[in-house]
Design an enzyme around this catalytic site. Structure first.
Site, short mmCIF file in Angstrom:
data_model
loop_
_atom_site.label_atom_id
_atom_site.label_comp_id
_atom_site.label_asym_id
_atom_site.label_seq_id
_atom_site.Cartn_x
_atom_site.Cartn_y
_atom_site.Cartn_z
N HIS A 169 0.85 -1.21 0.00
CA HIS A 169 0.00 0.00 0.00
C HIS A 169 0.88 1.26 0.00
CE1 HIS A 169 -2.75 -2.89 2.27
NE2 HIS A 169 -3.51 -2.54 1.25
N GLY A 209 -2.71 -1.42 -7.40
CA GLY A 209 -1.57 -2.31 -7.45
C GLY A 209 -1.74 -3.39 -8.52
N GLN A 210 -0.63 -3.69 -9.21
CA GLN A 210 -0.63 -4.77 -10.19
C GLN A 210 -0.91 -6.12 -9.52
OE1 GLN A 210 -0.57 -4.82 -13.40
NE2 GLN A 210 -0.28 -7.04 -13.64
N ASP A 240 -3.35 -6.97 -7.88
CA ASP A 240 -4.74 -7.33 -8.19
C ASP A 240 -4.99 -7.01 -9.67
OD1 ASP A 240 -5.96 -8.02 -5.41
OD2 ASP A 240 -4.76 -6.23 -5.10
P1 AMP Z 1 -6.48 -3.63 -0.57
O1 AMP Z 1 -6.34 -2.87 0.71
O2 AMP Z 1 -6.09 -5.07 -0.47
O3 AMP Z 1 -7.80 -3.40 -1.25
O4 AMP Z 1 -5.40 -3.01 -1.55
C1 AMP Z 1 -5.39 -1.64 -1.85
C2 AMP Z 1 -4.50 -1.41 -3.04
O5 AMP Z 1 -3.17 -1.83 -2.73
C3 AMP Z 1 -4.95 -2.21 -4.26
O6 AMP Z 1 -4.85 -1.40 -5.43
C4 AMP Z 1 -3.97 -3.35 -4.30
O7 AMP Z 1 -3.74 -3.87 -5.59
C5 AMP Z 1 -2.72 -2.69 -3.76
N1 AMP Z 1 -1.80 -3.69 -3.24
C6 AMP Z 1 -2.09 -4.69 -2.37
N2 AMP Z 1 -1.00 -5.47 -2.17
C7 AMP Z 1 -0.01 -4.96 -2.93
C8 AMP Z 1 1.35 -5.31 -3.17
N3 AMP Z 1 1.91 -6.36 -2.58
N4 AMP Z 1 2.08 -4.56 -4.03
C9 AMP Z 1 1.51 -3.49 -4.65
N5 AMP Z 1 0.23 -3.09 -4.46
C10 AMP Z 1 -0.51 -3.82 -3.62
#
Ligand code: AMP
Length: 271
Positions: A28, A138-139, A141
């Site tokens: 994040h 993030g890539q 997802d």
């Molecule tokens: P989330 O809180 O899981 O909904 O993630 C929020 C954002 O962070 C989303 O755009 C995810 O793709 C991104 N994200 C989650 N894990 C990673 C990671 N390991 N590397 C890069 N971006 C990430």
């Protein structure tokens, strides 16, 4: 529109939005850092979006740590944190859902039937509340990225979607809030996802282009791990999420935890 957005937009400042569900980690924060480099003001949203979880999924036990998240975002230099309540996002009687046909329907969409309607709906609402110039995803997802890009294009939303590389642990495991669920033996087993992607990237670099053999390379590595149960392991086009293509996408259950990862096989795999 949020008051902070109105003020900053009125001052002509470029505004970046990083949508998250909290339980923040270095993945994040890499989005936040890129947003801070590219915009004068950055808003991070934290909202565990109930409508993107299916029945029996982990909405209730999804990790939540608002104090730690706030501290991390202050240190990162974020200008505002938007934490909408459930009542603000989904007041009684709000029944509209956005369905991005096609790209949201296979793989993750097939495994989690309500998931991408929930994602598309919440992203549209967050974009409407914040009105950022750029929004960061993030890539990690990858299918979510494809769905959000299609949503923005089809609805003519005035925002630039920026995609940031996946941040990994030193052994290759992609950072995820759900990694917190892994028991020590499961954590060790979870390396099979990145290891499978690495092996497929090596095969691709050595000239392998046969989709079935690339798929088999992924599966063979995953299936030697006794704690892992493969939900899907495919090689698809990154825009349509159907074969053929060079994006390897995985969903694997390790113990009770469902993990996803992906890699563009035309590029070397590095952690
Ligand atoms: P989330 O809180 O899981 O909904 O993630 C929020 C954002 O962070 C989303 O755009 C995810 O793709 C991104 N994200 C989650 N894990 C990673 C990671 N390991 N590397 C890069 N971006 C990430």
């Amino acid at each position: 529109m949020l008051a902070a957005s109105r003020k900053w937009r009125g001052e002509g400042l470029a505004l970046g939005l990083v949508p998250t569900m909290g339980a923040l980690h270095a993945g994040h924060l890499s989005l936040v850092e890129q947003a801070c480099r590219e915009n004068s003001r950055v808003i991070v949203s934290i909202f565990v979006n109930p409508i993107q979880f299916g029945p029996g999924e982990d909405f209730e036990r999804y990790p939540r740590d608002p104090e730690r998240d706030g501290e991390l975002l202050r240190t990162a230099g974020v200008h505002a944190v938007y934490r909408p309540s459930l009542a603000v996002m989904y007041p009684p009687g709000s029944t509209t859902r956005i369905h991005v046909a096609g790209v949201s329907e296979g793989l993750e969409g097939a495994a989690r039937p309500v998931h991408f309607d929930g994602v598309a709906t919440v992203v549209a609402k967050l974009l409407s509340a914040v009105e950022p110039d750029r929004a960061y995803f993030g890539q990690k997802d990858a299918q979510q990225v494809a769905v959000v890009k299609r949503l923005v294009r089809d609805l003519d939303l005035p925002v630039e979607i920026r995609v940031c590389p996946t941040v990994r642990e030193s052994d290759g495991l992609a950072l995820s809030s759900r990694n917190a669920y892994l028991k020590p033996d499961e954590r060790r087993a979870a390396v099979c996802l990145s290891s499978a992607l690495r092996q497929a990237a090596v095969a691709y670099a050595e000239g392998e282009r046969d989709p079935e053999r690339l798929r088999q390379t992924l599966r063979t590595r995953l299936e030697i791990e006794p704690l892992a149960h493969v939900e899907y392991a495919e090689v698809v086009d990154p825009r349509s999420f159907t074969p053929p293509g060079s994006l390897a996408v995985l969903a694997v259950r390790v113990g009770g935890t469902r993990l996803i990862d992906n890699h563009d096989l035309s590029k070397p795999f590095s952690t």
